[in-house]
Design a protein around this motif. Structure first.
Motif, PDB file in Angstrom:
ATOM      1  N   GLY A  56      25.094  14.181   3.020  1.00  0.00           N
ATOM      2  CA  GLY A  56      24.744  14.437   4.143  1.00  0.00           C
ATOM      3  C   GLY A  56      24.505  15.388   4.000  1.00  0.00           C
ATOM      4  O   GLY A  56      23.110  16.209   5.001  1.00  0.00           O
ATOM      5  N   TRP A  57      25.259  16.943   3.581  1.00  0.00           N
ATOM      6  CA  TRP A  57      24.417  18.314   3.297  1.00  0.00           C
ATOM      7  C   TRP A  57      23.530  17.878   2.443  1.00  0.00           C
ATOM      8  O   TRP A  57      22.324  18.400   3.045  1.00  0.00           O
ATOM      9  N   THR A  60      20.397  16.413   4.516  1.00  0.00           N
ATOM     10  CA  THR A  60      19.559  17.409   5.641  1.00  0.00           C
ATOM     11  C   THR A  60      19.206  18.724   5.037  1.00  0.00           C
ATOM     12  O   THR A  60      18.126  19.161   5.369  1.00  0.00           O
ATOM     13  N   VAL A  61      19.670  19.019   3.675  1.00  0.00           N
ATOM     14  CA  VAL A  61      18.945  20.693   3.099  1.00  0.00           C
ATOM     15  C   VAL A  61      17.630  19.828   2.443  1.00  0.00           C
ATOM     16  O   VAL A  61      16.324  20.317   2.782  1.00  0.00           O
ATOM     17  N   TRP A  63      15.707  17.521   3.316  1.00  0.00           N
ATOM     18  CA  TRP A  63      14.646  17.015   4.582  1.00  0.00           C
ATOM     19  C   TRP A  63      14.151  18.188   4.785  1.00  0.00           C
ATOM     20  O   TRP A  63      12.852  18.116   5.306  1.00  0.00           O
ATOM     21  N   ARG A  64      14.859  19.234   5.015  1.00  0.00           N
ATOM     22  CA  ARG A  64      14.413  20.699   5.558  1.00  0.00           C
ATOM     23  C   ARG A  64      13.627  20.747   4.794  1.00  0.00           C
ATOM     24  O   ARG A  64      12.364  21.320   5.412  1.00  0.00           O
ATOM     25  N   GLU A  80      12.590  17.441  12.911  1.00  0.00           N
ATOM     26  CA  GLU A  80      14.235  17.854  12.785  1.00  0.00           C
ATOM     27  C   GLU A  80      14.735  16.815  13.953  1.00  0.00           C
ATOM     28  O   GLU A  80      15.925  16.888  13.494  1.00  0.00           O
ATOM     29  N   VAL A  83      15.847  13.613  13.037  1.00  0.00           N
ATOM     30  CA  VAL A  83      16.522  13.807  11.553  1.00  0.00           C
ATOM     31  C   VAL A  83      18.491  13.745  12.285  1.00  0.00           C
ATOM     32  O   VAL A  83      19.291  13.419  11.720  1.00  0.00           O
ATOM     33  N   GLU A  84      18.303  15.199  13.061  1.00  0.00           N
ATOM     34  CA  GLU A  84      20.185  15.544  13.620  1.00  0.00           C
ATOM     35  C   GLU A  84      20.746  14.356  14.494  1.00  0.00           C
ATOM     36  O   GLU A  84      21.974  13.863  14.438  1.00  0.00           O
ATOM     37  N   VAL A  88      23.580   9.841   8.805  1.00  0.00           N
ATOM     38  CA  VAL A  88      23.984  10.395   7.308  1.00  0.00           C
ATOM     39  C   VAL A  88      24.093   8.464   6.784  1.00  0.00           C
ATOM     40  O   VAL A  88      25.324   8.465   7.580  1.00  0.00           O
TER      41      VAL A  88
END
Length: 384
Positions: A56-57, A60-61, A63-64, A80, A83-84, A88
């Motif tokens: 998941g980390w 997220t990273v 994707w950003r 963003e 996605v939040e 995941v």
């Protein structure tokens, strides 16, 4: 407190993370770049602050990073926010994402060499330098090959079932490349095949994994201390890996029980019969010949037919082998080597020596050439 970074975990997460971004519509090349940036950040951050959810980390990273590189501030905020709110993927989602990535890297528009390189980069998580060292080519050459592969599949859609046979061929190519540098492609192919088996319940995937395990089990005995090749019949079977053999046989038996025979299961069955023999003399060549007949039926491959000739000779005698060989194209790779072996067994050393020398000239690897040259020299010495 810092903890050692688990590099194997990082590499194992790569296909799932890439698959998530591709499934969200990110172009493959951009997704791969974003994931690589996320991996760099993980190397920096995780030893001091390991995440509770590593995948998941990374998602997220990555994707950003993608958003930062490709979208305006307004679009980035909207994505963003979305996605939040999006969970995941759990285990089943991870397997689906990984499987999609296997199919994408084995896209039919890619050449075999490009598909292998892209699979090692995207699914295996290897660096371009590691892949280049494994293939003994300059890093720049491999970078160009991978870039071309990415451009070829740019925009490729995965809205239809992928071709399992193509994926398996790519993994088998990785396995057969062997190893060099700091990357063991045999071990890497086995790792990827295990991952694919976890993602896809298919007997041929299991068959390929079993075949890899059974072949790699004999690896330590295949070469002498001086680096020369040791033929199967002359190998020290005490150096074979019994754990790998046992695992390969168990996986194969489970696959065969599903009664959906394919070429990798048939090849694994042949390898299992070799592994089961306590000595070369105890090899069940009659049963091996039966499996070769199945393999010919499945593939109609000239190379398989040539390998079958050896089984015919072992089961029914050298004359039967020579008769079977006469039905094949003399231009086949290793035809002369098989002919040399059969003529030697049939008591024709002059012909055998000439054919061994001919086979040595056509050999594609230095160890094979040296082995065949030594065979020719041995017979010629006996004739003088």
């Amino acid at each position: 407190m810092t903890v050692p970074l688990d590099e194997a975990l990082l590499r194992g997460l790569v296909p799932g993370v890439l698959g998530v971004l591709v499934r969200r519509g990110v172009d493959f090349a951009a997704a791969e770049d974003a994931v690589q940036e996320a991996l760099v950040e993980a190397v920096r951050v995780w030893p001091a602050d390991p995440p509770r959810d590593p995948k998941g980390w990374l998602v997220t990273v990555a994707w950003r990073r993608f958003l930062d590189a490709t979208r305006s501030d307004a679009a980035r905020r909207r994505r963003e926010e979305r996605v939040e709110e999006e969970p995941v993927p759990g285990p089943s989602g991870e397997l689906d994402d990984s499987l999609q990535l296997y199919f994408l890297c084995a896209h039919p528009s890619l050449s075999p060499s490009s598909a292998v390189a892209l699979t090692l980069r995207a699914v295996g998580g290897l660096t371009t330098r590691q892949i280049a060292e494994a293939y003994l080519v300059p890093e720049a050459t491999m970078a160009q090959r991978i870039s071309r592969a990415k451009r070829t599949i740019a925009g490729a859609r995965l809205d239809r079932p992928g071709d399992v046979a193509t994926v398996l061929r790519v993994l088998y190519l990785v396995f057969n490349e062997g190893y060099s540098g700091d990357v063991d492609l045999v071990a890497e192919a086995i790792r990827l095949a295990r991952q694919l088996r976890a993602a896809l319940d298919h007997p041929e995937v299991a068959g390929l994994l079993a075949l890899m395990l059974l072949h790699s089990a004999r690896r330590a005995a295949r070469t002498a201390p001086d680096g020369s090749l040791v033929p199967l019949a002359s190998q020290d079977r005490g150096r074979w890996d019994p754990a790998a053999i046992a695992e390969g046989v168990q996986i194969l038996q489970t696959a065969l029980s599903r009664d959906r025979l394919g070429e990798y299961q048939a090849q694994a069955a042949i390898a299992a019969l070799h592994a089961d023999a306590a000595s070369a003399e105890e090899t069940d060549w009659v049963q091996i010949l039966e499996w070769y007949d199945e393999l010919v039926r499945l593939t109609d491959s000239p190379v398989v037919r040539l390998n079958r000739v050896v089984a015919v000779a072992e089961a029914d005698g050298s004359r039967a082998g020579l008769a079977a060989l006469a039905e094949l194209d003399p231009g086949l790779p290793r035809y002369a080597a098989v002919a040399a072996y059969l003529h030697e067994r049939d008591g024709a050393p002059v012909t055998a020596a000439r054919l061994y020398a001919e086979a040595a000239r056509a050999a594609t690897t230095l160890p094979e050439r040296d082995h065949l040259t030594r065979q020719a020299a041995r017979l010629n010495a006996q004739l003088t």
